[in-house]
Design a protein around this motif. Structure first.
Motif, PDB file in Angstrom:
ATOM      1  N   ARG A 180       0.840  -1.216   0.000  1.00 51.44           N
ATOM      2  CA  ARG A 180       0.000   0.000   0.000  1.00 51.44           C
ATOM      3  C   ARG A 180       0.862   1.247   0.000  1.00 51.44           C
ATOM      4  O   ARG A 180       0.576   2.215  -0.705  1.00 51.44           O
ATOM      5  N   ALA A 181       1.935   1.205   0.805  1.00 53.73           N
ATOM      6  CA  ALA A 181       2.831   2.372   0.861  1.00 53.73           C
ATOM      7  C   ALA A 181       3.469   2.619  -0.503  1.00 53.73           C
ATOM      8  O   ALA A 181       3.793   3.752  -0.857  1.00 53.73           O
ATOM      9  N   ALA A 182       3.620   1.527  -1.279  1.00 48.76           N
ATOM     10  CA  ALA A 182       4.214   1.675  -2.614  1.00 48.76           C
ATOM     11  C   ALA A 182       3.171   2.112  -3.640  1.00 48.76           C
ATOM     12  O   ALA A 182       3.463   2.187  -4.837  1.00 48.76           O
ATOM     13  N   GLY A 183       1.933   2.348  -3.187  1.00 49.39           N
ATOM     14  CA  GLY A 183       0.908   2.894  -4.090  1.00 49.39           C
ATOM     15  C   GLY A 183      -0.012   1.849  -4.679  1.00 49.39           C
ATOM     16  O   GLY A 183      -0.846   2.165  -5.528  1.00 49.39           O
ATOM     17  N   ARG A 184       0.135   0.579  -4.247  1.00 41.27           N
ATOM     18  CA  ARG A 184      -0.758  -0.442  -4.803  1.00 41.27           C
ATOM     19  C   ARG A 184      -2.026  -0.536  -3.957  1.00 41.27           C
ATOM     20  O   ARG A 184      -2.007  -0.239  -2.760  1.00 41.27           O
ATOM     21  N   GLU A 243       2.432 -18.867 -11.618  1.00 41.84           N
ATOM     22  CA  GLU A 243       2.766 -18.766 -10.193  1.00 41.84           C
ATOM     23  C   GLU A 243       4.270 -18.701 -10.029  1.00 41.84           C
ATOM     24  O   GLU A 243       5.000 -19.464 -10.668  1.00 41.84           O
ATOM     25  N   THR A 244       4.734 -17.793  -9.181  1.00 44.39           N
ATOM     26  CA  THR A 244       6.183 -17.710  -8.937  1.00 44.39           C
ATOM     27  C   THR A 244       6.433 -17.460  -7.451  1.00 44.39           C
ATOM     28  O   THR A 244       5.612 -16.842  -6.784  1.00 44.39           O
ATOM     29  N   ASP A 245       7.572 -17.934  -6.970  1.00 47.20           N
ATOM     30  CA  ASP A 245       7.963 -17.641  -5.594  1.00 47.20           C
ATOM     31  C   ASP A 245       8.857 -16.414  -5.606  1.00 47.20           C
ATOM     32  O   ASP A 245       9.806 -16.327  -6.388  1.00 47.20           O
ATOM     33  N   VAL A 246       8.507 -15.467  -4.754  1.00 39.71           N
ATOM     34  CA  VAL A 246       9.179 -14.166  -4.788  1.00 39.71           C
ATOM     35  C   VAL A 246       9.566 -13.774  -3.365  1.00 39.71           C
ATOM     36  O   VAL A 246       8.843 -14.089  -2.412  1.00 39.71           O
ATOM     37  N   LYS A 247      10.693 -13.077  -3.227  1.00 35.58           N
ATOM     38  CA  LYS A 247      11.072 -12.560  -1.909  1.00 35.58           C
ATOM     39  C   LYS A 247      10.153 -11.359  -1.597  1.00 35.58           C
ATOM     40  O   LYS A 247       9.882 -10.548  -2.488  1.00 35.58           O
ATOM     41  N   PRO A 248       9.666 -11.250  -0.347  1.00 37.92           N
ATOM     42  CA  PRO A 248       8.715 -10.161  -0.032  1.00 37.92           C
ATOM     43  C   PRO A 248       9.226  -8.797  -0.470  1.00 37.92           C
ATOM     44  O   PRO A 248       8.456  -7.974  -0.959  1.00 37.92           O
ATOM     45  N   GLU A 249      10.539  -8.578  -0.343  1.00 34.29           N
ATOM     46  CA  GLU A 249      11.070  -7.241  -0.698  1.00 34.29           C
ATOM     47  C   GLU A 249      11.037  -6.998  -2.211  1.00 34.29           C
ATOM     48  O   GLU A 249      11.155  -5.852  -2.672  1.00 34.29           O
ATOM     49  N   ASP A 250      10.833  -8.062  -2.993  1.00 34.69           N
ATOM     50  CA  ASP A 250      10.787  -7.877  -4.453  1.00 34.69           C
ATOM     51  C   ASP A 250       9.347  -7.760  -4.983  1.00 34.69           C
ATOM     52  O   ASP A 250       9.115  -7.780  -6.190  1.00 34.69           O
ATOM     53  N   LEU A 251       8.367  -7.686  -4.080  1.00 31.96           N
ATOM     54  CA  LEU A 251       6.966  -7.666  -4.528  1.00 31.96           C
ATOM     55  C   LEU A 251       6.577  -6.387  -5.264  1.00 31.96           C
ATOM     56  O   LEU A 251       5.655  -6.369  -6.067  1.00 31.96           O
ATOM     57  N   CYS A 252       7.238  -5.274  -4.931  1.00 32.12           N
ATOM     58  CA  CYS A 252       6.883  -4.038  -5.639  1.00 32.12           C
ATOM     59  C   CYS A 252       8.130  -3.209  -5.946  1.00 32.12           C
ATOM     60  O   CYS A 252       9.194  -3.512  -5.497  1.00 32.12           O
TER      61      CYS A 252
END
Ligand code: HAM
Length: 531
Positions: free
Chosen positions: A468-472, A522-531
């Motif tokens: 949300r902070a990133a605007g999503r 579907e992909t596995d992603v590190k939380p910090e790479d989500l946005c």
């Protein structure tokens, strides 16, 4: 005392566990004797807990003087009501709890809004936001500033004597202070009031727009309601038809933006100066100009003998009536020129306007039609009305020049021109033509964050906050125990692009699983790479 008020007054004495036998309890919100009234009340409400009595009520009770018993009238609610507030006893009002309380409480209110009005649940609200978004975008792209005014205005703003339908359809009443007020039936008088307020400080030309709800007690037909929203764009301070040309450009730009073509819709254009020229030939008085326009506006709705009768009622001579009705049948500017001469103001204005329309590139939308005079009394020059070429709907929009309205409201006249564009007729057309974007059927969040177990709720909250902070725009699954099937269905309903799943295994590996709902990938992603 009305029933609803008494219900409120008595409400705290009812409790789900109230005994089935009628019993007498003290109503805390009726005048009570203190401190005796308070302790009696607390004793009497021992079935519901004392905490039910909120602090302000207690304070209020302590402050209030005892009311003389005789001064509190007996109240008997309507038949079948839950409560009967009996006469107060020694300053305490008493309430008898009806054993049928539960049944009465279940009576359903009318779920429909008042006739002719609409609810906007989220699905309808998305559509409205979409439409208003286009209105706003177009107005801003033409350099207009937005304004608003109250829906409730002084009635005097709408007192006009020309016999317009709009003044007979007013929602007007006296308020509690005995002031005559009305729900605005249109935005133009409010706009004029604001312009007068600005006085000499107003920088000209002023270009303002508004989107506001209007109320008319109208006979309901397709696209005509008792409340509607109107998009208005108005220009103050431009004498030439360049202002009209700009407004017509805005209207056609809007149509094109939502996928409506000049094959679907046209805009009939004329000028009140046509009628003015005809009337002056027949010596019809100036004061009769606005009332004659109001009658002529009904040409398409009423049979000719009725129009003739109404014009005769205004004292217009037979020869003048023939002249008026003949002129209103003209369908080309050339015919108009033949009637009035090339130098007539109406002819010059219309010729200039049509040539501007060529320059802008929207001439194919315009149709000259002398019978368009508009039903509002204040127009003085060019008038126009949007119509569907299939001929199934009422006017889509309408406007024109009204250079004398400020004077009629007691101010100094200024050149003014504008239009009103309702939300109801255009939506009929949009729906008929299937122009509504399908994305409006669902919500429009970017991500659904879904913790698959309660132990992952905290990280899910952190991820939602970060996105949300990133605007999503992020919808977070708030309840535990939801199955993946439910989560994906919910994501579709919300219109989510991605579902961010927090599963135990992925989380242990420092990842979340991201499912793209469009590609199903579907992909596995590190939380910090989500946005
Ligand atoms: P109007 O022609 O009365 O003009 O209304 C403008 C538009 O509002 C209509 O063309 C229609 O789209 C919509 N409208 C009016 N009444 C209703 C209704 N009962 N239900 C649904 N839609 C309705 C005016 O109001 C002028 N004040 C416009 C204006 C602005 N002229 C100069 N500036």
């Amino acid at each position: 005392m009305r029933f609803s008020e008494s219900r409120l007054a008595c409400a705290p004495t009812t409790h789900p566990r109230a005994t089935k036998q009628p019993r007498t309890v003290v109503s805390p919100s009726e005048p009570a004797e203190t401190p005796l009234g308070l302790s009696a009340m607390l004793a009497a409400t021992s079935t519901p807990s004392r905490s039910m009595l909120r602090a302000p009520t207690l304070r209020a009770l302590l402050r209030r003087p005892a009311a003389p018993a005789a001064s509190t009238p007996a109240f008997h609610g309507p038949r079948g009501s839950r409560f009967m507030c009996a006469a107060s006893e020694g300053g305490r009002s008493v309430t008898t709890v009806d054993p049928n309380a539960k049944k009465a409480r279940k009576k359903m209110i009318d779920l429909q809004p008042p006739k002719g009005t609409r609810d906007f649940a989220p699905e309808e609200m998305r559509v409205r936001t979409w439409l208003f978004g286009h209105f706003r975008d177009v107005a801003r792209s033409f350099g207009f500033d937005e304004f608003d005014a109250p829906v409730l205005e002084s009635e005097e703003l709408y007192v006009r004597k020309a016999g317009e339908e709009i003044t007979q359809q007013l929602y007007n009443f006296s308020d509690k202070g005995d002031r005559r007020v009305a729900l605005r039936p249109e935005l133009t008088p409010s706009f004029a009031r604001l312009i007068l307020q600005q006085g000499k400080s107003l920088a000209l030309p002023a270009k303002w727009f508004a989107i506001g709800q209007c109320w008319r007690y109208e006979r309901m037909t397709r696209g005509r309601r008792r409340e509607h929203y109107q998009w208005n764009m108005d220009i103050v301070g431009v004498e030439g038809v360049e202002a009209e040309a700009e407004l017509l450009a805005a209207i056609t730009t809007f149509f094109a933006k939502i996928g409506i073509t000049s094959g679907d819709v046209g805009i009939k254009v004329s000028s009140r100066k046509v009628l003015q020229a005809v009337l002056s030939r027949f010596d019809v008085s100036e004061e009769n100009f606005a009332p004659v326009c109001v009658v002529v506006d009904k040409i398409e709705k009423l049979p000719r003998p009725k129009i003739v009768e109404e014009l005769e009622g205004l004292g217009v001579a037979e020869s003048a009536i023939e002249g008026i009705l003949g002129a209103m049948e003209l369908k080309t500017v050339e015919d108009l020129e033949a009637l009035l001469g090339a130098d007539a103001e109406a002819v010059v204005d219309l010729r200039t306007l049509f040539s501007h329309a060529e320059a802008y590139g929207y001439a194919d939308w315009l149709v000259f039609d002398a019978s368009v005079v508009r039903g509002l009394s204040y127009y003085t020059g060019v008038v126009f009305e949007g119509f569907d070429r299939a001929g199934e709907l009422r006017a889509i929009c309408g406007g024109g020049r009204y250079d004398k309205l400020l004077g009629a409201l007691g101010g100094e006249d200024r050149p003014m021109v504008g239009f009103g564009f309702g939300d109801a007729v255009i939506m009929e057309l949009v729906n008929d033509k299937g122009l509504l974007p399908s994305r409006l059927k669902t919500g429009s969040v970017d991500d659904l964050v879904y913790p698959m177990s309660e132990s992952l709720r905290s990280p899910a909250m952190q991820i939602a906050a970060k996105l949300r902070a990133a605007g999503r725009s992020v919808d977070l699954v708030l309840e535990g125990g939801k199955k993946p099937k439910w989560a994906f269905k919910h994501a579709e309903r919300s219109g989510a692009e991605r579902v961010v799943l927090l599963g135990e295994k992925e989380w242990e590996n420092g990842n979340v699983r991201v499912k793209n709902l469009a590609t199903r990938e579907e992909t596995d992603v590190k939380p910090e790479d989500l946005c």
